[in-house]
Design an enzyme around this catalytic site. Structure first.
Site, PDB file in Angstrom:
ATOM      1  N   CYS A 116       5.910   0.037   7.518  1.00  0.00           N
ATOM      2  CA  CYS A 116       5.557   1.216   6.740  1.00  0.00           C
ATOM      3  C   CYS A 116       6.735   1.574   5.848  1.00  0.00           C
ATOM      4  O   CYS A 116       7.872   1.634   6.324  1.00  0.00           O
ATOM      5  CB  CYS A 116       5.238   2.379   7.692  1.00  0.00           C
ATOM      6  SG  CYS A 116       4.777   3.896   6.843  1.00  0.00           S
ATOM      7  N   LEU A 117       6.465   1.830   4.571  1.00  0.00           N
ATOM      8  CA  LEU A 117       7.544   2.176   3.644  1.00  0.00           C
ATOM      9  C   LEU A 117       8.236   3.478   4.040  1.00  0.00           C
ATOM     10  O   LEU A 117       9.385   3.708   3.647  1.00  0.00           O
ATOM     11  CB  LEU A 117       6.999   2.293   2.218  1.00  0.00           C
ATOM     12  CG  LEU A 117       6.452   0.999   1.605  1.00  0.00           C
ATOM     13  CD1 LEU A 117       5.857   1.280   0.232  1.00  0.00           C
ATOM     14  CD2 LEU A 117       7.534  -0.076   1.504  1.00  0.00           C
TER      15      LEU A 117
ATOM     16  N   GLY B 110       0.841  -1.188   0.000  1.00  0.00           N
ATOM     17  CA  GLY B 110       0.000   0.000   0.000  1.00  0.00           C
ATOM     18  C   GLY B 110       0.875   1.236   0.000  1.00  0.00           C
ATOM     19  O   GLY B 110       2.019   1.199   0.479  1.00  0.00           O
TER      20      GLY B 110
ATOM     21  N   GLN C 210       3.146   9.962   1.094  1.00  0.00           N
ATOM     22  CA  GLN C 210       4.415   9.224   1.119  1.00  0.00           C
ATOM     23  C   GLN C 210       5.267   9.501  -0.114  1.00  0.00           C
ATOM     24  O   GLN C 210       6.444   9.148  -0.135  1.00  0.00           O
ATOM     25  CB  GLN C 210       4.161   7.719   1.242  1.00  0.00           C
ATOM     26  CG  GLN C 210       3.523   7.326   2.583  1.00  0.00           C
ATOM     27  CD  GLN C 210       3.363   5.824   2.676  1.00  0.00           C
ATOM     28  OE1 GLN C 210       2.385   5.280   2.184  1.00  0.00           O
ATOM     29  NE2 GLN C 210       4.322   5.151   3.285  1.00  0.00           N
TER      30      GLN C 210
ATOM     31  N   HIS D 219      -2.493   7.624   6.906  1.00  0.00           N
ATOM     32  CA  HIS D 219      -1.514   8.547   6.311  1.00  0.00           C
ATOM     33  C   HIS D 219      -2.194   9.815   5.798  1.00  0.00           C
ATOM     34  O   HIS D 219      -1.605  10.902   5.849  1.00  0.00           O
ATOM     35  CB  HIS D 219      -0.792   7.870   5.134  1.00  0.00           C
ATOM     36  CG  HIS D 219       0.362   7.012   5.541  1.00  0.00           C
ATOM     37  ND1 HIS D 219       1.444   7.477   6.256  1.00  0.00           N
ATOM     38  CD2 HIS D 219       0.622   5.694   5.313  1.00  0.00           C
ATOM     39  CE1 HIS D 219       2.315   6.494   6.445  1.00  0.00           C
ATOM     40  NE2 HIS D 219       1.835   5.388   5.890  1.00  0.00           N
TER      41      HIS D 219
ATOM     42  N   HIS E  28      -4.377   1.529   7.509  1.00  0.00           N
ATOM     43  CA  HIS E  28      -3.020   2.086   7.606  1.00  0.00           C
ATOM     44  C   HIS E  28      -2.844   3.226   6.589  1.00  0.00           C
ATOM     45  O   HIS E  28      -2.324   4.293   6.930  1.00  0.00           O
ATOM     46  CB  HIS E  28      -2.003   0.957   7.357  1.00  0.00           C
ATOM     47  CG  HIS E  28      -0.569   1.378   7.366  1.00  0.00           C
ATOM     48  ND1 HIS E  28       0.347   0.921   8.286  1.00  0.00           N
ATOM     49  CD2 HIS E  28       0.127   2.210   6.539  1.00  0.00           C
ATOM     50  CE1 HIS E  28       1.530   1.460   8.035  1.00  0.00           C
ATOM     51  NE2 HIS E  28       1.427   2.251   6.977  1.00  0.00           N
ATOM     52  N   GLU E  29      -3.289   2.997   5.355  1.00  0.00           N
ATOM     53  CA  GLU E  29      -3.113   4.024   4.315  1.00  0.00           C
ATOM     54  C   GLU E  29      -4.007   5.231   4.574  1.00  0.00           C
ATOM     55  O   GLU E  29      -3.592   6.378   4.363  1.00  0.00           O
ATOM     56  CB  GLU E  29      -3.374   3.442   2.930  1.00  0.00           C
ATOM     57  CG  GLU E  29      -2.486   2.261   2.540  1.00  0.00           C
ATOM     58  CD  GLU E  29      -1.009   2.476   2.786  1.00  0.00           C
ATOM     59  OE1 GLU E  29      -0.535   3.621   2.734  1.00  0.00           O
ATOM     60  OE2 GLU E  29      -0.303   1.483   3.048  1.00  0.00           O
TER      61      GLU E  29
HETATM   62 ZN    ZN Z   1       2.713   3.553   6.014  1.00  0.00          ZN
END
Ligand code: ZN
Length: 165
Positions: free
Chosen positions: A93-94, A45, A50, A139, A135-136
Protein backbone atom coordinates in the site's frame (compact mmCIF):
# COMPACT_ATOMS: atom_id res chain seq x y z
CA UNK A 1 -0.98 18.11 -13.52
CA UNK A 2 0.46 17.64 -10.07
CA UNK A 3 1.94 14.93 -7.96
CA UNK A 4 0.19 15.19 -4.59
CA UNK A 5 1.60 14.21 -1.18
CA UNK A 6 0.45 10.72 -0.12
CA UNK A 7 -1.19 10.38 3.30
CA UNK A 8 0.66 7.78 5.39
CA UNK A 9 -0.65 5.38 8.02
CA UNK A 10 -1.60 5.94 10.87
CA UNK A 11 -3.13 9.23 9.64
CA UNK A 12 -6.75 9.10 10.82
CA UNK A 13 -8.10 9.98 7.36
CA UNK A 14 -7.16 6.43 6.30
CA UNK A 15 -9.65 5.07 8.85
CA UNK A 16 -12.64 7.19 7.81
CA UNK A 17 -15.54 6.38 5.50
CA UNK A 18 -15.57 8.66 2.44
CA UNK A 19 -18.61 10.56 1.16
CA UNK A 20 -20.32 9.80 -2.17
CA UNK A 21 -19.43 12.03 -5.11
CA UNK A 22 -22.49 14.07 -6.19
CA UNK A 23 -21.06 15.50 -9.39
CA UNK A 24 -18.16 13.86 -11.25
CA UNK A 25 -17.49 17.08 -13.19
CA UNK A 26 -16.85 18.93 -9.92
CA UNK A 27 -13.81 16.74 -9.23
CA UNK A 28 -11.87 18.98 -11.65
CA UNK A 29 -8.17 18.21 -11.76
CA UNK A 30 -8.36 15.63 -8.99
CA UNK A 31 -8.53 12.60 -11.31
CA UNK A 32 -5.51 13.66 -13.36
CA UNK A 33 -3.58 14.56 -10.22
CA UNK A 34 -4.37 11.13 -8.75
CA UNK A 35 -3.06 9.38 -11.88
CA UNK A 36 0.07 11.58 -11.81
CA UNK A 37 0.59 10.71 -8.15
CA UNK A 38 -0.03 6.98 -8.70
CA UNK A 39 2.35 6.65 -11.66
CA UNK A 40 4.99 8.75 -9.88
CA UNK A 41 4.85 6.69 -6.65
CA UNK A 42 4.97 4.22 -8.54
CA UNK A 43 1.78 2.31 -7.81
CA UNK A 44 -1.05 0.52 -9.55
CA UNK A 45 -3.93 2.05 -7.63
CA UNK A 46 -4.69 5.14 -5.54
CA UNK A 47 -7.79 6.12 -3.58
CA UNK A 48 -8.81 9.73 -2.89
CA UNK A 49 -8.32 9.57 0.90
CA UNK A 50 -4.67 8.67 0.21
CA UNK A 51 -4.29 12.23 -1.05
CA UNK A 52 -6.52 13.63 1.69
CA UNK A 53 -9.73 13.92 -0.34
CA UNK A 54 -12.54 12.21 1.55
CA UNK A 55 -14.69 11.29 -1.43
CA UNK A 56 -15.57 7.95 -3.00
CA UNK A 57 -13.21 7.83 -5.96
CA UNK A 58 -10.19 5.74 -6.86
CA UNK A 59 -8.00 5.33 -9.91
CA UNK A 60 -6.13 2.22 -10.93
CA UNK A 61 -4.06 0.89 -13.79
CA UNK A 62 -3.38 -2.74 -12.89
CA UNK A 63 -1.21 -3.53 -15.94
CA UNK A 64 0.92 -0.45 -16.62
CA UNK A 65 4.04 -1.86 -14.99
CA UNK A 66 3.95 -4.60 -17.64
CA UNK A 67 3.84 -1.92 -20.35
CA UNK A 68 0.11 -2.07 -21.14
CA UNK A 69 -2.00 0.81 -19.81
CA UNK A 70 -5.55 0.09 -18.68
CA UNK A 71 -6.51 3.14 -16.61
CA UNK A 72 -9.76 3.04 -14.66
CA UNK A 73 -11.51 5.96 -12.96
CA UNK A 74 -13.98 4.53 -10.44
CA UNK A 75 -16.39 6.99 -8.84
CA UNK A 76 -18.93 5.75 -6.25
CA UNK A 77 -17.79 2.14 -6.85
CA UNK A 78 -19.75 -0.83 -5.54
CA UNK A 79 -19.07 -4.56 -5.73
CA UNK A 80 -22.25 -6.04 -7.22
CA UNK A 81 -21.05 -9.64 -7.13
CA UNK A 82 -18.03 -11.55 -5.91
CA UNK A 83 -16.85 -15.10 -6.53
CA UNK A 84 -17.09 -17.77 -3.88
CA UNK A 85 -13.49 -18.61 -4.72
CA UNK A 86 -10.90 -16.73 -2.71
CA UNK A 87 -7.13 -16.48 -2.83
CA UNK A 88 -4.42 -15.06 -0.62
CA UNK A 89 -1.53 -12.94 -1.76
CA UNK A 90 0.83 -10.24 -0.53
CA UNK A 91 -0.50 -6.68 -0.86
CA UNK A 92 1.44 -3.47 -0.53
CA UNK A 93 0.00 0.00 0.00
CA UNK A 94 1.40 3.41 -0.94
CA UNK A 95 0.17 4.69 2.44
CA UNK A 96 2.00 1.94 4.37
CA UNK A 97 5.37 1.86 2.62
CA UNK A 98 7.87 -0.86 3.36
CA UNK A 99 5.57 -3.67 4.50
CA UNK A 100 3.28 -6.10 2.76
CA UNK A 101 0.45 -8.15 4.21
CA UNK A 102 -1.01 -11.47 3.14
CA UNK A 103 -4.67 -10.69 2.37
CA UNK A 104 -7.43 -13.12 1.37
CA UNK A 105 -10.06 -11.87 -1.10
CA UNK A 106 -12.52 -13.14 -3.73
CA UNK A 107 -10.67 -13.84 -6.97
CA UNK A 108 -13.33 -12.32 -9.26
CA UNK A 109 -15.70 -9.41 -8.80
CA UNK A 110 -18.15 -7.36 -10.80
CA UNK A 111 -17.63 -3.69 -10.04
CA UNK A 112 -20.20 -0.99 -10.79
CA UNK A 113 -18.94 2.60 -10.83
CA UNK A 114 -19.24 5.93 -12.60
CA UNK A 115 -16.45 7.06 -14.88
CA UNK A 116 -15.11 10.62 -15.10
CA UNK A 117 -17.99 11.64 -17.40
CA UNK A 118 -20.52 10.43 -14.83
CA UNK A 119 -21.59 7.44 -16.98
CA UNK A 120 -22.41 4.35 -14.95
CA UNK A 121 -20.18 1.39 -15.93
CA UNK A 122 -19.80 -2.22 -14.92
CA UNK A 123 -16.58 -4.25 -15.16
CA UNK A 124 -15.93 -7.92 -14.52
CA UNK A 125 -12.48 -8.04 -12.94
CA UNK A 126 -10.19 -11.01 -12.38
CA UNK A 127 -6.61 -11.55 -11.32
CA UNK A 128 -4.65 -8.55 -10.10
CA UNK A 129 -7.29 -6.07 -11.29
CA UNK A 130 -9.84 -7.69 -8.95
CA UNK A 131 -7.44 -7.50 -6.02
CA UNK A 132 -6.45 -3.92 -6.78
CA UNK A 133 -10.08 -2.74 -7.04
CA UNK A 134 -10.99 -4.39 -3.71
CA UNK A 135 -7.93 -2.85 -2.03
CA UNK A 136 -8.81 0.64 -3.30
CA UNK A 137 -12.50 0.27 -2.46
CA UNK A 138 -11.45 -0.70 1.08
CA UNK A 139 -9.73 2.70 1.38
CA UNK A 140 -13.07 4.44 0.65
CA UNK A 141 -14.49 2.57 3.65
CA UNK A 142 -11.60 3.43 5.97
CA UNK A 143 -10.15 -0.08 5.71
CA UNK A 144 -6.43 -0.78 5.16
CA UNK A 145 -4.49 -4.02 4.76
CA UNK A 146 -3.83 -4.18 8.52
CA UNK A 147 -7.60 -4.43 9.05
CA UNK A 148 -7.75 -7.47 6.76
CA UNK A 149 -5.25 -9.48 8.80
CA UNK A 150 -6.09 -12.16 11.34
CA UNK A 151 -6.00 -10.52 14.79
CA UNK A 152 -2.99 -12.62 15.78
CA UNK A 153 -0.87 -11.27 12.89
CA UNK A 154 -1.66 -7.57 13.02
CA UNK A 155 0.49 -6.48 16.01
CA UNK A 156 3.69 -7.87 14.46
CA UNK A 157 3.10 -6.13 11.13
CA UNK A 158 2.27 -2.84 12.86
CA UNK A 159 5.47 -3.19 14.89
CA UNK A 160 7.47 -3.87 11.72
CA UNK A 161 5.96 -0.78 10.09
CA UNK A 162 6.56 1.46 13.12
CA UNK A 163 10.20 0.35 13.18
CA UNK A 164 10.67 1.68 9.63
CA UNK A 165 9.71 5.26 10.45
ZN1 ZN B 1 -3.59 1.07 -0.20
Amino acid sequence: MSVLPIVKWPDRRLSQVCAPVDDAAALGDLIQDMFDTMYDAPGRGLAAPQVGVMQRVFVMDPTWKEGDRTPYVCINPEIVSASDGVASGPEACLSIPGVSAEVTRPTEITLAYSDETGARCEAHLTGFAAICAQHELDHLNGVVIFDRLPAAERPQLETDYAALS
